[in-house]
Design an enzyme around this catalytic site. Structure first.
Site, PDB file in Angstrom:
ATOM      1  N   SER A 127       0.854  -1.204   0.000  1.00 51.79           N
ATOM      2  CA  SER A 127       0.000   0.000   0.000  1.00 51.79           C
ATOM      3  C   SER A 127       0.880   1.241   0.000  1.00 51.79           C
ATOM      4  O   SER A 127       2.003   1.202   0.525  1.00 51.79           O
ATOM      5  CB  SER A 127      -0.870   0.011   1.259  1.00 51.79           C
ATOM      6  OG  SER A 127      -1.544   1.248   1.389  1.00 51.79           O
ATOM      7  N   TYR A 140      -1.347  -1.291  10.527  1.00 51.82           N
ATOM      8  CA  TYR A 140      -1.580  -1.485   9.096  1.00 51.82           C
ATOM      9  C   TYR A 140      -0.440  -0.888   8.272  1.00 51.82           C
ATOM     10  O   TYR A 140       0.152  -1.573   7.434  1.00 51.82           O
ATOM     11  CB  TYR A 140      -2.921  -0.866   8.667  1.00 51.82           C
ATOM     12  CG  TYR A 140      -3.181  -1.063   7.186  1.00 51.82           C
ATOM     13  CD1 TYR A 140      -3.611  -2.294   6.702  1.00 51.82           C
ATOM     14  CD2 TYR A 140      -2.968  -0.026   6.272  1.00 51.82           C
ATOM     15  CE1 TYR A 140      -3.825  -2.502   5.341  1.00 51.82           C
ATOM     16  CE2 TYR A 140      -3.185  -0.222   4.909  1.00 51.82           C
ATOM     17  CZ  TYR A 140      -3.616  -1.457   4.456  1.00 51.82           C
ATOM     18  OH  TYR A 140      -3.813  -1.658   3.106  1.00 51.82           O
TER      19      TYR A 140
HETATM   20  N1  LIG Z   1      -8.800  -0.940  -1.137  1.00 48.30           N
HETATM   21  C1  LIG Z   1      -7.833  -0.094  -0.855  1.00 48.30           C
HETATM   22  O1  LIG Z   1      -8.047   1.144  -0.767  1.00 48.30           O
HETATM   23  C2  LIG Z   1      -6.423  -0.601  -0.659  1.00 48.30           C
HETATM   24  C3  LIG Z   1      -5.383   0.363  -0.634  1.00 48.30           C
HETATM   25  C4  LIG Z   1      -4.077  -0.077  -0.460  1.00 48.30           C
HETATM   26  C5  LIG Z   1      -3.815  -1.421  -0.316  1.00 48.30           C
HETATM   27  N2  LIG Z   1      -4.839  -2.334  -0.332  1.00 48.30           N
HETATM   28  C6  LIG Z   1      -4.480  -3.759  -0.171  1.00 48.30           C
HETATM   29  O2  LIG Z   1      -5.018  -4.491  -1.257  1.00 48.30           O
HETATM   30  C7  LIG Z   1      -5.205  -5.856  -0.867  1.00 48.30           C
HETATM   31  C8  LIG Z   1      -6.570  -6.332  -1.333  1.00 48.30           C
HETATM   32  O3  LIG Z   1      -7.538  -5.539  -0.676  1.00 48.30           O
HETATM   33  P1  LIG Z   1      -8.952  -5.180  -1.321  1.00 48.30           P
HETATM   34  O4  LIG Z   1      -9.115  -3.727  -1.122  1.00 48.30           O
HETATM   35  O5  LIG Z   1      -9.119  -5.789  -2.655  1.00 48.30           O
HETATM   36  O6  LIG Z   1      -9.880  -5.917  -0.224  1.00 48.30           O
HETATM   37  P2  LIG Z   1     -11.307  -6.619  -0.310  1.00 48.30           P
HETATM   38  O7  LIG Z   1     -12.142  -6.078  -1.408  1.00 48.30           O
HETATM   39  O8  LIG Z   1     -11.828  -6.537   1.094  1.00 48.30           O
HETATM   40  O9  LIG Z   1     -10.958  -8.149  -0.647  1.00 48.30           O
HETATM   41  C9  LIG Z   1     -10.255  -8.922   0.280  1.00 48.30           C
HETATM   42  C10 LIG Z   1     -10.082 -10.338  -0.278  1.00 48.30           C
HETATM   43  O10 LIG Z   1      -9.231 -11.055   0.637  1.00 48.30           O
HETATM   44  C11 LIG Z   1      -9.912 -12.209   1.139  1.00 48.30           C
HETATM   45  N3  LIG Z   1      -9.511 -12.386   2.544  1.00 48.30           N
HETATM   46  C12 LIG Z   1      -9.730 -11.538   3.584  1.00 48.30           C
HETATM   47  N4  LIG Z   1      -9.248 -12.066   4.720  1.00 48.30           N
HETATM   48  C13 LIG Z   1      -8.691 -13.257   4.393  1.00 48.30           C
HETATM   49  C14 LIG Z   1      -8.056 -14.293   5.134  1.00 48.30           C
HETATM   50  N5  LIG Z   1      -7.915 -14.207   6.473  1.00 48.30           N
HETATM   51  N6  LIG Z   1      -7.617 -15.398   4.486  1.00 48.30           N
HETATM   52  C15 LIG Z   1      -7.789 -15.523   3.143  1.00 48.30           C
HETATM   53  N7  LIG Z   1      -8.388 -14.579   2.375  1.00 48.30           N
HETATM   54  C16 LIG Z   1      -8.844 -13.469   3.004  1.00 48.30           C
HETATM   55  C17 LIG Z   1     -11.406 -11.880   0.970  1.00 48.30           C
HETATM   56  O11 LIG Z   1     -12.221 -13.033   0.828  1.00 48.30           O
HETATM   57  P3  LIG Z   1     -12.842 -13.827   2.143  1.00 48.30           P
HETATM   58  O12 LIG Z   1     -13.500 -12.790   2.985  1.00 48.30           O
HETATM   59  O13 LIG Z   1     -13.761 -14.857   1.554  1.00 48.30           O
HETATM   60  O14 LIG Z   1     -11.667 -14.466   2.812  1.00 48.30           O
HETATM   61  C18 LIG Z   1     -11.372 -11.127  -0.360  1.00 48.30           C
HETATM   62  O15 LIG Z   1     -11.296 -12.034  -1.426  1.00 48.30           O
HETATM   63  C19 LIG Z   1      -4.979  -5.895   0.649  1.00 48.30           C
HETATM   64  O16 LIG Z   1      -3.704  -6.413   0.934  1.00 48.30           O
HETATM   65  C20 LIG Z   1      -5.056  -4.428   1.062  1.00 48.30           C
HETATM   66  O17 LIG Z   1      -4.307  -4.148   2.234  1.00 48.30           O
HETATM   67  C21 LIG Z   1      -6.129  -1.943  -0.511  1.00 48.30           C
END
Ligand SMILES: NC(=O)c1ccc[n+]([C@@H]2O[C@H](COP(=O)([O-])OP(=O)(O)OC[C@H]3O[C@@H](n4cnc5c(N)ncnc54)[C@H](OP(=O)(O)O)[C@@H]3O)[C@@H](O)[C@H]2O)c1
Length: 247
Positions: A127, A140
């Protein structure tokens, strides 16, 4: 056809990786919700329902990685919607289990067969929050600083042996992330990215040989500034961002 294993494959950035890679990869998809995973997985994919915050869940995925994949996308990650003082040590620890320990274990399991083949790549979703002190939680941004440094280290150490690693550093991206963490967001639209933008830039940066991928002109500028600012000014900028976000 090359094989790609994607964690957190059912939503947001992980789902966008699935869509982009399904065209020319055999996929192994991982998330906790097995029913959703099975319903969404492209035909012919391998499905592993696993909680990566647990040793057992990591073990299931490590077993598959030890058989060899061409691309590992460590994408699953979470935030916490409360400040450090308002959360429990257990919740902070569970965040580290997923954001750090799972990335370490899965990268380790994937690396040995990649080195044996002298080919392979690991994309670790980090991130922009990892470049400066956290404006909300502390763990985080610290976890993402670890992911970015770890990824750059792997790239430095194994690139000459045929294995690449990229830290994918998104800014605010429309996904389920903030809702899951109960984080209320009232940001101007210009600060938001789409998952597709993040993924397209990450795959391009892997091809270009970069070890850090930042999507969006606004975030490229912020990261470039953050990396050259002295620590005192970086803290000041983070404080201003915190005040803006908590308005
Ligand atoms: N969105 C943002 O603004 C943002 C910004 C910077 C970085 N990121 C990073 O991007 C990455 C993806 O985030 P996203 O925004 O796409 O999140 P998201 O939409 O909440 O998706 C999260 C995914 O991870 C899975 N997951 C969550 N907890 C898990 C666990 N304990 N074991 C296995 N799978 C798990 C969820 O499925 P289940 O619930 O079925 O497990 C889902 O498929 C993360 O590392 C996050 O820190 C996001």
């Amino acid at each position: 056809m090359p094989t790609a294993l994607i964690t957190g494959a059912t939503a947001g950035i992980g789902a966008a990786f699935v869509e982009a890679l399904a065209r020319d990869h055999h996929l192994v998809v991982v998330a906790r919700d097995g029913a959703r995973l099975t319903a969404q997985a492209p035909a012919g994919s391998e499905v592993i329902a696993a909680d990566l915050a647990t040793p057992e869940g990591c073990g299931l995925v490590e077993a598959r990685l030890s058989q060899g994949v061409d691309l590992l996308v460590n994408n699953a990650g979470r935030g916490l919607g409360v400040g450090f003082h308002d959360s429990t040590a257990e919740d902070e620890d569970a965040l580290l289990d997923l954001n750090v320990r799972a990335v370490l274990r899965l990268s380790h399991a994937a690396l040995a067969p990649m080195l044996a083949q002298r080919a392979g790549a690991i994309l670790n979703v980090s991130s922009v929050a990892g470049f400066s002190p956290g404006v909300r939680g502390a763990t985080y941004s610290a976890s993402k600083a670890w992911v970015t440094n770890f990824s750059e280290s792997l790239d430095l150490q194994y690139r000459h042996r045929g294995v690449r690693c990229v830290a994918v550093c998104p800014g605010f991206t429309h996904t389920e992330f903030h809702e899951r963490a109960n984080i209320e967001m009232n940001l101007p639209e210009r600060l938001w990215l789409t998952s597709e933008q993040v993924v397209a830039e990450a795959l391009k940066d892997l091809e270009r040989g970069r070890s850090i991928s930042v999507a969006g002109a606004q975030y490229k500028a912020i990261v470039a500034a953050t990396r050259v600012l002295p620590p005192s000014l970086r803290r000041l900028a983070s404080g201003m961002a915190r005040n803006t976000l908590s308005r």
